[in-house]
Design a protein around this motif. Structure first.
Motif, PDB file in Angstrom:
ATOM      1  N   GLU A 121      23.390 -13.324  -7.746  1.00 52.87           N
ATOM      2  CA  GLU A 121      22.330 -14.468  -7.310  1.00 52.87           C
ATOM      3  C   GLU A 121      21.231 -13.719  -6.447  1.00 52.87           C
ATOM      4  N   THR A 122      20.103 -13.686  -6.734  1.00 51.57           N
ATOM      5  CA  THR A 122      19.012 -12.888  -5.658  1.00 51.57           C
ATOM      6  C   THR A 122      17.747 -13.842  -5.840  1.00 51.57           C
ATOM      7  N   SER A 123      17.002 -13.607  -4.858  1.00 49.29           N
ATOM      8  CA  SER A 123      15.903 -14.305  -4.666  1.00 49.29           C
ATOM      9  C   SER A 123      14.784 -13.606  -5.394  1.00 49.29           C
ATOM     10  N   LEU A 124      13.544 -14.214  -5.592  1.00 50.22           N
ATOM     11  CA  LEU A 124      12.501 -13.459  -6.173  1.00 50.22           C
ATOM     12  C   LEU A 124      12.002 -12.657  -5.156  1.00 50.22           C
ATOM     13  N   SER A 125      11.981 -12.950  -3.901  1.00 45.81           N
ATOM     14  CA  SER A 125      11.347 -12.134  -2.782  1.00 45.81           C
ATOM     15  C   SER A 125      12.133 -10.764  -2.887  1.00 45.81           C
ATOM     16  N   GLU A 126      13.484 -10.795  -2.972  1.00 44.90           N
ATOM     17  CA  GLU A 126      14.248  -9.544  -2.952  1.00 44.90           C
ATOM     18  C   GLU A 126      13.810  -8.547  -4.084  1.00 44.90           C
ATOM     19  N   VAL A 128      11.020  -8.628  -5.447  1.00 43.10           N
ATOM     20  CA  VAL A 128       9.504  -7.993  -5.113  1.00 43.10           C
ATOM     21  C   VAL A 128      10.080  -6.762  -4.278  1.00 43.10           C
ATOM     22  N   PHE A 129      10.766  -6.953  -3.439  1.00 44.74           N
ATOM     23  CA  PHE A 129      11.032  -5.973  -2.067  1.00 44.74           C
ATOM     24  C   PHE A 129      11.517  -4.864  -2.581  1.00 44.74           C
ATOM     25  N   HIS A 130      12.610  -4.900  -3.736  1.00 44.37           N
ATOM     26  CA  HIS A 130      12.966  -3.799  -4.558  1.00 44.37           C
ATOM     27  C   HIS A 130      12.195  -3.014  -5.314  1.00 44.37           C
ATOM     28  N   LEU A 131      11.283  -3.710  -6.025  1.00 45.35           N
ATOM     29  CA  LEU A 131      10.036  -3.082  -6.792  1.00 45.35           C
ATOM     30  C   LEU A 131       9.249  -2.191  -5.645  1.00 45.35           C
ATOM     31  N   VAL A 132       8.783  -2.786  -4.707  1.00 44.13           N
ATOM     32  CA  VAL A 132       7.856  -1.926  -3.573  1.00 44.13           C
ATOM     33  C   VAL A 132       8.731  -0.845  -3.157  1.00 44.13           C
ATOM     34  N   ASN A 133      10.129  -0.905  -2.972  1.00 43.65           N
ATOM     35  CA  ASN A 133      10.767   0.199  -2.358  1.00 43.65           C
ATOM     36  C   ASN A 133      11.173   1.328  -3.371  1.00 43.65           C
ATOM     37  N   HIS A 134      11.271   0.785  -4.778  1.00 41.05           N
ATOM     38  CA  HIS A 134      11.374   1.688  -5.806  1.00 41.05           C
ATOM     39  C   HIS A 134       9.936   2.648  -5.947  1.00 41.05           C
ATOM     40  N   GLY A 135       8.812   1.854  -5.658  1.00 41.78           N
ATOM     41  CA  GLY A 135       7.656   2.555  -6.098  1.00 41.78           C
ATOM     42  C   GLY A 135       7.398   3.759  -4.748  1.00 41.78           C
ATOM     43  N   THR A 136       7.770   3.127  -3.685  1.00 42.59           N
ATOM     44  CA  THR A 136       7.569   4.087  -2.543  1.00 42.59           C
ATOM     45  C   THR A 136       8.445   5.437  -2.648  1.00 42.59           C
ATOM     46  N   TYR A 137       9.550   5.211  -3.355  1.00 45.63           N
ATOM     47  CA  TYR A 137      10.298   6.227  -3.357  1.00 45.63           C
ATOM     48  C   TYR A 137      10.054   7.177  -4.343  1.00 45.63           C
ATOM     49  N   HIS A 138       9.174   6.723  -5.560  1.00 49.65           N
ATOM     50  CA  HIS A 138       8.859   7.687  -6.542  1.00 49.65           C
ATOM     51  C   HIS A 138       7.447   8.095  -6.306  1.00 49.65           C
ATOM     52  N   ARG A 139       6.498   7.432  -5.520  1.00 46.22           N
ATOM     53  CA  ARG A 139       5.484   7.961  -5.059  1.00 46.22           C
ATOM     54  C   ARG A 139       5.621   9.259  -4.088  1.00 46.22           C
ATOM     55  N   GLY A 140       6.861   9.381  -3.463  1.00 50.55           N
ATOM     56  CA  GLY A 140       7.263  10.318  -2.658  1.00 50.55           C
ATOM     57  C   GLY A 140       7.662  11.652  -3.592  1.00 50.55           C
ATOM     58  N   ASN A 141       8.177  11.299  -4.514  1.00 55.08           N
ATOM     59  CA  ASN A 141       8.506  12.251  -5.798  1.00 55.08           C
ATOM     60  C   ASN A 141       7.140  12.889  -5.966  1.00 55.08           C
ATOM     61  N   VAL A 142       6.092  12.105  -6.384  1.00 56.70           N
ATOM     62  CA  VAL A 142       4.896  12.621  -6.874  1.00 56.70           C
ATOM     63  C   VAL A 142       4.401  13.391  -5.775  1.00 56.70           C
ATOM     64  N   SER A 143       4.243  13.131  -4.607  1.00 59.57           N
ATOM     65  CA  SER A 143       3.563  13.769  -3.669  1.00 59.57           C
ATOM     66  C   SER A 143       4.263  15.123  -3.343  1.00 59.57           C
ATOM     67  N   THR A 144       5.694  15.192  -3.441  1.00 60.89           N
ATOM     68  CA  THR A 144       6.304  16.631  -3.403  1.00 60.89           C
ATOM     69  C   THR A 144       5.990  17.323  -4.692  1.00 60.89           C
ATOM     70  N   MET A 145       5.838  16.684  -5.833  1.00 61.64           N
ATOM     71  CA  MET A 145       5.450  17.503  -7.049  1.00 61.64           C
ATOM     72  C   MET A 145       4.045  17.893  -6.880  1.00 61.64           C
ATOM     73  N   LEU A 146       3.054  17.097  -6.316  1.00 62.38           N
ATOM     74  CA  LEU A 146       1.682  17.778  -6.074  1.00 62.38           C
ATOM     75  C   LEU A 146       1.766  18.941  -5.077  1.00 62.38           C
ATOM     76  N   ARG A 147       2.364  18.774  -3.848  1.00 69.17           N
ATOM     77  CA  ARG A 147       2.507  19.995  -3.202  1.00 69.17           C
ATOM     78  C   ARG A 147       3.203  21.277  -3.964  1.00 69.17           C
ATOM     79  N   GLN A 148       4.121  21.177  -4.817  1.00 63.77           N
ATOM     80  CA  GLN A 148       4.734  22.087  -5.364  1.00 63.77           C
ATOM     81  C   GLN A 148       3.793  22.800  -6.323  1.00 63.77           C
ATOM     82  N   LEU A 149       2.701  22.036  -6.915  1.00 63.67           N
ATOM     83  CA  LEU A 149       1.918  22.536  -7.915  1.00 63.67           C
ATOM     84  C   LEU A 149       0.653  23.154  -6.905  1.00 63.67           C
ATOM     85  N   GLY A 150       0.729  22.964  -5.589  1.00 64.00           N
ATOM     86  CA  GLY A 150      -0.574  23.638  -4.760  1.00 64.00           C
ATOM     87  C   GLY A 150      -1.557  22.709  -4.416  1.00 64.00           C
TER      88      GLY A 150
END
Length: 169
Positions: A121-126, A128-150
């Motif tokens: 059992e989970t709340s709708l807000s939980e 939403v928070f998971h979705l935001v956390n997931h996006g933050t994690y993978h935007r970090g991946n994208v930032s690292t990838m950008l740096r690897q590409l110069g």
């Protein structure tokens, strides 16, 4: 505005911020291969979008197994231009905004049947928070990838979002 809605607005803003940064770069940056979590930035963006779409379906009443099955193809759907990704994310953000404005009780609980972790059992807000956390994690991946590409990335921290002018995202 409630806290889950504020966090979702941050997520949409952060996605838009990093997509705008990628748009400033040569179009080839989307498909250049890197040694990272994803083979290309396009793969990472497709994954973020697929998971965001999957959670939208769950939040709007689709069972998680069905939502996963519906969105799995999106995970591998690679688009050739940043404009396509920008439009996809903008359209989904509009759907989320409409859904959030129509829900006054985000603490409502539902039974979530996660094929990878089981039933809980989970709340709708939980969710939403998971979705935001997931996006933050993978935007970090994208930032690292950008740096690897110069290329430099762009700051998209929640604390920067606090200082932005309120805009529709």
């Amino acid at each position: 505005m409630n806290h889950p809605e504020q966090m979702y607005n941050y997520n949409a803003w952060a996605n838009q911020t990093i997509l705008n940064r990628i748009k400033e770069l040569p179009s080839s940056v989307l498909s250049q291969e890197v040694n990272s979590s994803f083979p290309t930035i396009a793969h990472a963006l497709s994954h973020i979008y697929a998971v965001d779409k999957m959670w939208y379906l769950v939040l709007t009443g689709t069972g998680m197994p069905e939502a996963l099955q519906a969105c799995m193809p999106l995970n591998g759907e690679i688009h050739g231009s940043i404009d396509e990704y920008m439009q996809m994310f903008a359209d989904l953000s509009a759907q989320y905004s409409e859904w959030l404005q129509g829900h006054t009780n985000l603490e409502q609980t539902v039974l979530l049947d996660n094929p990878f972790a089981g039933v809980r059992e989970t709340s709708l807000s939980e969710m939403v928070f998971h979705l935001v956390n997931h996006g933050t994690y993978h935007r970090g991946n994208v930032s690292t990838m950008l740096r690897q590409l110069g290329h430099a990335s762009v700051m998209n921290d929640y604390s920067l979002f606090w200082y932005q002018e309120p805009t529709q995202v």
